[in-house]
Write an enzyme that holds these catalytic residues in place. Structure first.
Site, PDB file in Angstrom:
ATOM      1  N   GLY A  18      48.246  17.881  39.850  1.00 19.84           N
ATOM      2  CA  GLY A  18      47.041  18.684  39.746  1.00 19.84           C
ATOM      3  C   GLY A  18      46.003  17.832  39.556  1.00 19.84           C
ATOM      4  O   GLY A  18      46.027  16.731  39.387  1.00 19.84           O
ATOM      5  N   SER A  19      44.772  18.764  39.463  1.00 22.82           N
ATOM      6  CA  SER A  19      43.613  18.002  39.575  1.00 22.82           C
ATOM      7  C   SER A  19      43.295  17.202  38.138  1.00 22.82           C
ATOM      8  O   SER A  19      42.921  16.123  38.274  1.00 22.82           O
ATOM      9  CB  SER A  19      42.348  18.798  39.782  1.00 22.82           C
ATOM     10  OG  SER A  19      42.326  19.961  38.864  1.00 22.82           O
ATOM     11  N   GLN A  20      43.283  18.067  37.128  1.00 22.19           N
ATOM     12  CA  GLN A  20      43.350  17.397  35.714  1.00 22.19           C
ATOM     13  C   GLN A  20      44.313  16.161  35.732  1.00 22.19           C
ATOM     14  O   GLN A  20      44.164  15.144  35.044  1.00 22.19           O
ATOM     15  CB  GLN A  20      43.290  18.569  34.552  1.00 22.19           C
ATOM     16  CG  GLN A  20      42.412  19.545  34.883  1.00 22.19           C
ATOM     17  CD  GLN A  20      40.900  19.079  34.495  1.00 22.19           C
ATOM     18  OE1 GLN A  20      40.817  18.297  33.617  1.00 22.19           O
ATOM     19  NE2 GLN A  20      40.003  19.725  34.963  1.00 22.19           N
ATOM     20  N   LYS A  43      57.943  18.627  43.645  1.00 25.03           N
ATOM     21  CA  LYS A  43      57.237  17.679  44.288  1.00 25.03           C
ATOM     22  C   LYS A  43      58.237  16.315  43.958  1.00 25.03           C
ATOM     23  O   LYS A  43      57.980  15.342  44.241  1.00 25.03           O
ATOM     24  CB  LYS A  43      55.966  17.515  43.935  1.00 25.03           C
ATOM     25  CG  LYS A  43      55.144  18.444  44.554  1.00 25.03           C
ATOM     26  CD  LYS A  43      53.591  18.201  44.450  1.00 25.03           C
ATOM     27  CE  LYS A  43      52.784  19.356  45.186  1.00 25.03           C
ATOM     28  NZ  LYS A  43      51.333  18.838  44.961  1.00 25.03           N
ATOM     29  N   HIS A 247      36.234  26.859  18.709  1.00 27.86           N
ATOM     30  CA  HIS A 247      37.551  26.830  18.674  1.00 27.86           C
ATOM     31  C   HIS A 247      38.261  28.038  18.151  1.00 27.86           C
ATOM     32  O   HIS A 247      37.532  28.873  17.289  1.00 27.86           O
ATOM     33  CB  HIS A 247      38.179  25.411  17.674  1.00 27.86           C
ATOM     34  CG  HIS A 247      37.945  24.340  18.282  1.00 27.86           C
ATOM     35  ND1 HIS A 247      37.719  23.179  17.522  1.00 27.86           N
ATOM     36  CD2 HIS A 247      37.837  23.663  19.530  1.00 27.86           C
ATOM     37  CE1 HIS A 247      37.410  22.296  18.159  1.00 27.86           C
ATOM     38  NE2 HIS A 247      37.567  22.360  19.664  1.00 27.86           N
TER      39      HIS A 247
END
Length: 295
Positions: A18-20, A43, A247
């Site tokens: 994933g991108s992150q 994958k 938070h």
């Protein structure tokens, strides 16, 4: 020495492609972290960033001997990812994701505790042993190998403490972001215990914030068990009661969890408290007698 991780720690990433996962794994590899692979269901058998991708954590552990996993997975799937890592043979799980449902975390934490697995996070910047291993999203370049252990509920405030201890020439042994959620995998006491036992850690910086009773409990633990000098800062001095401050866990409810209460408990335990984040480096120098490096 350091706590939790070192240059030999073998790390995998869940949510690797994933991108992150991709961005922060690239950063970790560039820092020198021993990344050995990643997990993305469906994958398996491919490669990503020059490392093998696996369908499951169990397969990744069997093939690479990984001991630690960092999780960059959307909040609704984090509980399953944490449990998969715990049951798959991982000994240290670092979960970065924010917004995980509280009941999911309750379940995940209980299972990790039962299995003897160390969980850091969620909603945290991760863990770094400067110059050796970086698991998480913190900027590596501000860190310096050294002798101050830093533990914090806040990510960005950790970086501020790191920068000051780096500029002063003290450096850090290990920095641990325990996260800002109501149910963290590891609390202040868990990490303070490790710092107290670590010969490289000569002083401790603890950064808390309003809400809950973690800092008061940590103060009682410090009073009874910690012999090393401790400097502490609490964020949220001017926070109004009943309003969540960033938070999920940073909320004053029922008149409990105010910054003043926490400061008082820490001072009673012999901790040097600072009312401004900018004074952490100076307070450490005063408490330890260490010489501050000239700019």
């Amino acid at each position: 020495m350091s706590v939790l991780i070192n240059k030999d720690t073998k790390v995998i990433c869940q949510g690797f492609t994933g991108s992150q996962g991709t961005f922060h794994s690239e950063q970790a590899i560039a820092y020198g972290t021993k990344m050995v692979g990643g997990v993305t269901p469906g994958k398996g058998g491919t490669t990503h960033l020059g490392l093998p991708v696996f369908n499951t954590v169990k397969e990744a552990v069997e093939a690479t001997g990984a001991e630690a996993s960092v999780i960059y997975v959307p909040a609704p799937f984090c509980k399953d990812s944490i449990l998969e890592a715990a049951f798959g043979g991982i000994k240290l799980i670092v979960c970065i994701t924010e917004g995980i449902p509280t009941l999911d975390m309750l379940d995940a934490k209980v299972k990790c505790d039962e299995l003897g697995v160390r969980l850091i996070g969620p909603n945290c910047p991760g863990v770094i042993t400067p110059g050796e291993c970086k698991i998480g999203i913190m900027p590596g370049h501000i860190h310096l190998p050294g002798k101050v252990g830093i533990v914090s509920r806040s990510g960005t405030l950790t970086y501020e403490a790191v920068k000051q201890t780096t500029d002063a020439g003290f450096g850090q042994s290990t920095c641990v972001g325990i996260g800002g959620d109501p149910i963290p995998g590891s609390n202040f006491i868990d990490i303070l215990k490790l710092f107290q036992e670590d010969p490289q850690t000569e002083a401790i910086v603890m950064i808390g914030e309003i809400g809950g009773s973690a800092e008061e409990e940590a103060a009682a633990f410090i009073k009874a068990n910690v012999t090393k000098p401790v400097v502490s800062y609490i964020a949220g001095v001017t926070a109004p009661p009943g309003k969540r401050m960033g938070h999920a866990g940073a909320i004053i409810s029922g008149g409990k969890g105010t910054a003043d209460e926490k400061f008082a408990a820490l001072q009673d335990a012999g901790v040097k408290t600072v009312r401004s984040l900018a004074d952490i480096g100076k307070a450490l120098a005063e408490l330890t007698g260490w010489e501050v490096k000239k700019a």
